[in-house]
Design a protein around this motif. Structure first.
Motif, short mmCIF file in Angstrom:
data_model
loop_
_atom_site.label_atom_id
_atom_site.label_comp_id
_atom_site.label_asym_id
_atom_site.label_seq_id
_atom_site.Cartn_x
_atom_site.Cartn_y
_atom_site.Cartn_z
N LEU A 1 -1.54 0.33 -5.32
CA LEU A 1 -0.64 -0.73 -4.88
C LEU A 1 0.67 -0.57 -5.63
O LEU A 1 0.69 -0.48 -6.85
N TRP A 2 1.77 -0.58 -4.88
CA TRP A 2 3.10 -0.34 -5.43
C TRP A 2 3.87 -1.65 -5.50
O TRP A 2 4.01 -2.34 -4.49
N PRO A 3 4.40 -2.02 -6.67
CA PRO A 3 5.12 -3.29 -6.84
C PRO A 3 6.40 -3.34 -5.99
O PRO A 3 7.25 -2.46 -6.09
N VAL A 4 6.53 -4.38 -5.19
CA VAL A 4 7.70 -4.55 -4.34
C VAL A 4 8.96 -4.68 -5.20
O VAL A 4 10.01 -4.12 -4.87
N ALA A 5 8.89 -5.38 -6.31
CA ALA A 5 10.05 -5.55 -7.18
C ALA A 5 10.56 -4.20 -7.69
O ALA A 5 11.77 -3.98 -7.77
N GLU A 6 9.65 -3.30 -8.00
CA GLU A 6 10.05 -1.97 -8.47
C GLU A 6 10.65 -1.13 -7.33
O GLU A 6 11.58 -0.37 -7.55
N ILE A 7 10.11 -1.27 -6.13
CA ILE A 7 10.69 -0.57 -4.98
C ILE A 7 12.12 -1.05 -4.76
O ILE A 7 13.03 -0.24 -4.58
N ARG A 8 12.32 -2.36 -4.82
CA ARG A 8 13.67 -2.91 -4.66
C ARG A 8 14.59 -2.41 -5.76
O ARG A 8 15.75 -2.09 -5.52
N TRP B 1 9.54 2.76 2.73
CA TRP B 1 10.77 2.20 2.19
C TRP B 1 11.47 3.13 1.21
O TRP B 1 12.69 3.11 1.09
N LEU B 2 10.72 3.98 0.53
CA LEU B 2 11.33 4.92 -0.41
C LEU B 2 11.75 6.23 0.27
O LEU B 2 12.31 7.11 -0.37
N ASN B 3 11.46 6.33 1.57
CA ASN B 3 11.80 7.52 2.36
C ASN B 3 11.17 8.78 1.76
O ASN B 3 11.81 9.82 1.61
N LYS B 4 9.91 8.66 1.41
CA LYS B 4 9.12 9.76 0.85
C LYS B 4 7.83 9.87 1.64
O LYS B 4 7.40 8.92 2.30
N ALA B 5 7.18 10.99 1.54
CA ALA B 5 5.87 11.15 2.14
C ALA B 5 4.84 10.41 1.28
O ALA B 5 4.98 10.37 0.05
N PRO B 6 3.82 9.82 1.90
CA PRO B 6 2.79 9.14 1.10
C PRO B 6 2.19 10.06 0.03
O PRO B 6 1.89 9.61 -1.08
N GLN B 7 2.05 11.33 0.35
CA GLN B 7 1.49 12.27 -0.63
C GLN B 7 2.38 12.41 -1.86
O GLN B 7 1.90 12.64 -2.96
N THR B 8 3.69 12.26 -1.68
CA THR B 8 4.61 12.32 -2.83
C THR B 8 4.31 11.17 -3.78
O THR B 8 4.26 11.36 -5.00
N LEU B 9 4.09 9.97 -3.23
CA LEU B 9 3.78 8.83 -4.08
C LEU B 9 2.43 9.01 -4.77
O LEU B 9 2.26 8.63 -5.93
N GLU C 1 0.85 -1.18 0.00
CA GLU C 1 0.00 0.00 0.00
C GLU C 1 0.90 1.24 0.00
O GLU C 1 2.11 1.15 0.22
N THR C 2 0.32 2.39 -0.24
CA THR C 2 1.07 3.63 -0.38
C THR C 2 1.92 3.93 0.85
O THR C 2 3.08 4.33 0.72
N GLU C 3 1.39 3.74 2.05
CA GLU C 3 2.14 4.08 3.26
C GLU C 3 3.39 3.22 3.40
O GLU C 3 4.45 3.71 3.78
N GLY C 4 3.27 1.94 3.10
CA GLY C 4 4.42 1.05 3.18
C GLY C 4 5.47 1.37 2.14
O GLY C 4 6.67 1.40 2.43
N LEU D 1 15.69 1.14 -5.17
CA LEU D 1 16.62 1.20 -4.04
C LEU D 1 17.93 0.47 -4.33
O LEU D 1 18.84 0.47 -3.49
N GLY D 2 18.05 -0.15 -5.51
CA GLY D 2 19.26 -0.86 -5.85
C GLY D 2 19.38 -2.20 -5.15
O GLY D 2 20.49 -2.68 -4.93
N LEU D 3 18.26 -2.81 -4.82
CA LEU D 3 18.26 -4.08 -4.10
C LEU D 3 17.82 -5.24 -4.98
O LEU D 3 17.35 -6.25 -4.47
N GLU D 4 17.97 -5.11 -6.30
CA GLU D 4 17.51 -6.16 -7.18
C GLU D 4 18.28 -7.45 -6.94
O GLU D 4 19.46 -7.42 -6.61
N VAL D 5 17.61 -8.53 -7.13
CA VAL D 5 18.25 -9.83 -7.01
C VAL D 5 18.74 -10.24 -8.38
O VAL D 5 17.97 -10.22 -9.35
N ALA D 6 20.01 -10.58 -8.49
CA ALA D 6 20.55 -11.02 -9.79
C ALA D 6 19.92 -12.34 -10.19
O ALA D 6 19.79 -13.24 -9.38
#
Length: 75
Positions: free
Chosen positions: A59-66, A28-36, A21-24, A69-74
């Motif tokens: 709904l925000w895709p976890v894979a895209e958040i990762r 993790w993106l260190n942004k305000a929910p309103q920014t998203l 959800e937007t708040e979560g 943030l540079g946390l992609e899994v090779a």
């Protein structure tokens, strides 16, 4: 939700859901929910959310958040 109770978030590395959800996502993106929400409205952010039909929810895709943030899994 009672705002006096601190919210806890599942560590991103342990997150099993495919979308947050937007708040979560904002946490993790260190942004305000309103920014998203602005990213979604103007389609200007690094991630595009999935919109829930008949609702104002996003709904925000976890894979895209990762990825952002540079946390992609090779693979």
């Amino acid at each position: 939700r009672d705002r006096s109770i601190p919210r806890t978030f599942t560590p991103l590395a342990l997150e099993t859901r495919t979308h947050l959800e937007t708040e979560g996502a904002a946490h993790w993106l260190n942004k305000a929910p309103q920014t998203l929400r602005a990213w979604a409205c103007f389609e200007t952010g690094p991630i595009r959310p999935h919109r829930i039909p008949g609702c104002s929810g996003l709904l925000w895709p976890v894979a895209e958040i990762r990825r952002v943030l540079g946390l992609e899994v090779a693979q």
